[in-house]
Design a protein around this motif. Structure first.
Motif, short mmCIF file in Angstrom:
data_model
loop_
_atom_site.label_atom_id
_atom_site.label_comp_id
_atom_site.label_asym_id
_atom_site.label_seq_id
_atom_site.Cartn_x
_atom_site.Cartn_y
_atom_site.Cartn_z
N ILE A 3 62.97 36.92 7.48
CA ILE A 3 61.89 37.91 7.58
C ILE A 3 61.31 38.08 6.18
CG2 ILE A 3 61.28 40.27 8.27
CD1 ILE A 3 63.91 40.27 9.92
N ASP A 4 60.08 37.61 6.00
CA ASP A 4 59.43 37.66 4.70
C ASP A 4 58.63 38.96 4.61
OD1 ASP A 4 57.77 37.40 2.50
OD2 ASP A 4 57.05 35.40 3.02
N GLU A 5 59.13 39.89 3.80
CA GLU A 5 58.47 41.19 3.65
C GLU A 5 57.72 41.28 2.32
OE1 GLU A 5 61.31 43.89 6.53
OE2 GLU A 5 61.43 44.25 4.36
N ARG A 24 61.72 39.84 -0.31
CA ARG A 24 60.70 40.71 -0.89
C ARG A 24 60.23 40.10 -2.21
NH1 ARG A 24 60.27 46.91 0.70
NH2 ARG A 24 60.58 46.59 2.91
N THR A 25 59.19 40.66 -2.78
CA THR A 25 58.64 40.10 -4.01
C THR A 25 58.08 41.20 -4.92
OG1 THR A 25 56.99 38.57 -4.91
CG2 THR A 25 56.37 39.74 -2.90
N PHE A 26 58.01 40.88 -6.20
CA PHE A 26 57.35 41.78 -7.16
C PHE A 26 55.87 41.43 -7.31
CE2 PHE A 26 61.77 42.39 -8.12
CZ PHE A 26 61.85 43.72 -8.50
N SER A 27 55.41 40.43 -6.56
CA SER A 27 54.05 39.92 -6.77
C SER A 27 52.96 40.82 -6.19
CB SER A 27 53.91 38.53 -6.15
OG SER A 27 54.74 37.62 -6.80
N LYS A 28 53.27 41.61 -5.18
CA LYS A 28 52.21 42.31 -4.48
C LYS A 28 52.16 43.79 -4.86
CE LYS A 28 51.25 38.33 -2.79
NZ LYS A 28 51.94 37.63 -1.75
N ALA A 29 52.97 44.64 -4.27
CA ALA A 29 52.87 46.08 -4.55
C ALA A 29 53.22 46.41 -6.01
CB ALA A 29 53.76 46.88 -3.61
#
Ligand SMILES: *Cc1c(COP(=O)(O)O)cnc(C)c1O
Length: 359
Positions: free
Chosen positions: A184-186, A212-217
């Motif tokens: 599940i890519d959140e 999860r990633t630091f790239s978006k929010a």
């Protein structure tokens, strides 16, 4: 002459955004879902400080970063793995759990990199139909084949922007065979975090990964930091596949500091929501179909491929870059990142103006 192996030679190059504005025009880039503002000042401060220690290799176990993530999300750090962006983790998952004898399954309008990762692993890529641009769990379950190895879903989706209900995610996991890894890519999870609702507890099943990633929010796409919660067994296997020094020392320090500034990240999400709500209202008011989005972008229906291309080109002439979605099976749609308010405003008015000129 040397030749690349057949499965590589057969692949198309990954479609990155083309960002050359016409001569004399300022570039308005709304095509890569980048954040409308820089990272937290605390992250930038930590990065600058870490820079002085850059003669050293980074921590290969991302200890400080994992502890910060674990503390925030109430997760055991030893089940967290960090990647050079979540793309590295998606690639590693495909290499470890898919291949010529194990196929990858995803919704038909899924994030195109899932297909790329499958191709790199020489795995067949199967797709399941969606319903109203939303992941359809019944279709996914019906599309499972005896050799399915991984199911990838993004929640919320990119480019659809829509979300899968929590009960449906549970139904998906419960309906999949035990030996199938559910990923599940959140990447946009922070924009959609509901109090008390998290996918992380699906992990008790032992065969689910949440990314999860630091790239978006967090607005840190240029730092390249992603992370995921992995079942114990998968975490050991994936560790073998990752580059042992995958995240720079500077990026690790910045991400750990960003985690500790939740107020800043949440403020970004609120700002995005405000601009997104206005843009959606204006576009719908002008007669565009725009699905509800739970992310930092909106998907705009241009009715057919020709009109989508024409609208895209008309905006490009103004220096405004949206993103065509043929790669996700939606050639009649354009995706617009929720960038700074003024940029989104100009882009929305230009689209509305273009529409008016079409009759
Ligand atoms: C942006 C995005 C990613 C890539 O994130 P990185 O951490 O920058 O590699 C992954 N998945 C989805 C669905 C995305 O939209």
């Amino acid at each position: 002459m040397t030749a690349a192996r057949a499965h590589i030679a057969a692949m198309a190059a990954y479609q990155l955004a083309d960002l050359t504005p016409p001569e004399g025009r300022k570039l308005i880039s709304l095509c890569q879902n980048e954040s409308l503002r820089p990272p937290s000042p605390l992250a930038l401060e930590a990065a600058a400080e870490a820079m002085a220690a850059s003669m050293l290799y980074p921590d290969p176990d991302w200890m400080a970063l994992r502890e910060a993530i674990g503390e925030l999300h109430h997760l055991p750090p030893d089940r967290i793995l960090c990647g050079n962006g979540s793309l590295e983790l998606i690639g590693a998952l495909a290499r470890a759990y898919a291949g010529p004898d194990r196929a990858v399954l995803a919704p038909v309008h899924a994030y195109p990199f899932f297909r790329t990762a499958a191709q790199l692993a020489e795995a067949r890529f199967d797709t399941a139909a969606e319903q109203d641009l939303t992941v359809d769990v019944s279709n996914l379950l019906a599309s499972v084949r005896p050799d399915t190895g991984i199911v990838f879903v993004a929640n919320p989706g990119n480019p659809t922007g829509t979300r899968i209900a929590r009960s449906e995610l549970n139904r998906l996991r419960n309906g999949l065979r035990d030996d199938i890894l559910l990923v599940i890519d959140e990447a946009y999870g922070e924009f959609d975090d509901l109090p008390g609702e998290t996918s992380f507890d699906l992990l008790t099943a032992g065969n689910t990964v949440v990314l999860r990633t630091f790239s978006k929010a967090y607005g840190m796409a240029g730092f390249r930091v992603g992370w995921g919660l992995f079942p114990q067994s998968a975490s050991a296997e994936i560790r073998k596949v990752l580059n042992p020094n995958n995240i720079s020392l500077v990026a690790q320090a910045a991400a750990a500091a960003a985690i500790r500034d939740q107020d800043y990240m949440k403020e970004t999400c609120r700002l995005v929501e405000k601009i997104r709500t206005q843009a959606t209202r204006d576009l719908r008011g002008a007669g565009f179909r725009v699905p509800d989005s739970f992310t930092n972008f909106v998907l705009i229906d241009l009715e057919n491929e020709t009109r989508a291309r024409q609208a895209d080109q008309a905006l490009r002439r103004q220096g405004i870059f949206l993103r065509g979605q043929a790669g996700a099976g939606l050639p009649h749609m354009l995706r617009m990142t929720i960038g700074p308010e003024a940029d989104v405003g100009v882009s929305v008015s230009e689209l509305i103006k273009w529409k008016g000129e079409q009759r």
